[in-house]
Design a protein around this motif. Sequence first.
Motif, mmCIF file in Angstrom:
data_model
loop_
_atom_site.group_PDB
_atom_site.id
_atom_site.type_symbol
_atom_site.label_atom_id
_atom_site.label_comp_id
_atom_site.label_asym_id
_atom_site.label_seq_id
_atom_site.Cartn_x
_atom_site.Cartn_y
_atom_site.Cartn_z
ATOM 1 N N UNK A 225 0.833 -1.206 0.000
ATOM 2 C CA UNK A 225 0.000 0.000 0.000
ATOM 3 C C UNK A 225 0.868 1.257 0.000
ATOM 4 N N UNK A 226 1.950 1.239 0.781
ATOM 5 C CA UNK A 226 2.843 2.398 0.822
ATOM 6 C C UNK A 226 3.456 2.675 -0.549
ATOM 7 N N UNK A 227 4.028 1.643 -1.172
ATOM 8 C CA UNK A 227 4.739 1.864 -2.431
ATOM 9 C C UNK A 227 3.801 2.091 -3.613
ATOM 10 N N UNK B 160 14.574 -6.554 -14.195
ATOM 11 C CA UNK B 160 14.254 -5.916 -12.926
ATOM 12 C C UNK B 160 12.858 -6.299 -12.473
ATOM 13 N N UNK B 161 12.719 -6.675 -11.198
ATOM 14 C CA UNK B 161 11.422 -7.051 -10.634
ATOM 15 C C UNK B 161 11.052 -6.097 -9.511
ATOM 16 N N UNK B 162 9.795 -5.674 -9.493
ATOM 17 C CA UNK B 162 9.298 -4.873 -8.388
ATOM 18 C C UNK B 162 7.787 -5.039 -8.307
ATOM 19 N N UNK B 163 7.218 -4.768 -7.129
ATOM 20 C CA UNK B 163 5.767 -4.922 -6.974
ATOM 21 C C UNK B 163 5.023 -3.596 -7.056
ATOM 22 N N UNK B 164 5.749 -2.490 -7.258
ATOM 23 C CA UNK B 164 5.137 -1.171 -7.267
ATOM 24 C C UNK B 164 4.987 -0.663 -8.702
ATOM 25 N N UNK B 165 3.757 -0.582 -9.177
ATOM 26 C CA UNK B 165 3.531 -0.057 -10.529
ATOM 27 C C UNK B 165 3.985 1.394 -10.678
ATOM 28 N N UNK B 166 3.726 2.266 -9.691
ATOM 29 C CA UNK B 166 4.217 3.640 -9.840
ATOM 30 C C UNK B 166 5.732 3.713 -10.016
ATOM 31 N N UNK B 167 6.480 2.870 -9.305
ATOM 32 C CA UNK B 167 7.932 2.869 -9.475
ATOM 33 C C UNK B 167 8.329 2.300 -10.835
ATOM 34 N N UNK B 168 7.682 1.227 -11.262
ATOM 35 C CA UNK B 168 8.014 0.621 -12.543
ATOM 36 C C UNK B 168 7.720 1.563 -13.711
ATOM 37 N N UNK B 169 6.757 2.449 -13.559
ATOM 38 C CA UNK B 169 6.465 3.413 -14.626
ATOM 39 C C UNK B 169 7.637 4.360 -14.873
#
Length: 242
Positions: free
Chosen positions: A15-17, A73-82
């Motif tokens: 939720x934070x990320x 690269x793997x991450x669970x945060x869509x805003x960061x991946x954008x």
Amino acid sequence: MTPETASRLIELNLRFYQEFGKEFSATRRRLQPGVQRLLPQLYPVEALLDLGCGNGELARALARGGFAGRYFGLDFSRPLLRETEGLPPNFSFLEASLTTSDWDQVVPLTGFSIVTAFAVLHHIPSQAFRLMLLRKVWALLVPAGLFIHSEWQFLSSEKWRRRIQPWSDAGLTEAEIDPGDYLLDWRGGTSAQARRGLRYVHHFDEAELNWLAEATGFKVVETFYSDGENNHLGLYQIWTKR
């Protein structure tokens, strides 16, 4: 820690990320000194997997240095991946949560020379989830492959110790969490309009990391501290697959 509590902490961080991803990304526009020190070891390699890649700052540094292998690269945060757009075609980014039992299935290959996880493990709650993650990392590496990672040493900073919050703010009690677990706040925006977010963070020491390495088939080959005004905000280790 029960699986239910661990799931609540995972959801808290997700939720934070998701909510603060764009604002958080704006504070992560340069690599930490410890990561910069390790850059020469990250290429040339045929394939590198970057867990918790965030906004792609490591990928951009590798691209500037002429990294020619395949980067995932793997991450669970869509805003960061954008924030990762515009990199060469040998750089790929995938959405995945490292606490799921099948996150490794989204990775299109195995046999990585190096897996990195900078400022990631301290967001993984419970020993069970950490062991599951590290065993998957072991399986994804080639023989004698390297796992290079860092953990936040926030207790070494008076500034960050002041950001520790009571577990009641997250609807939990001290009895429900493990030793070394903390709840930290984060504030985005201007001081007049700051928005407050909460993150789960585990504080590792060398002994705990060394135990995790031994338990999951790794050998610790290097340990050092870096980052922050005191050069002690990041604990870095390089593990090799035994």
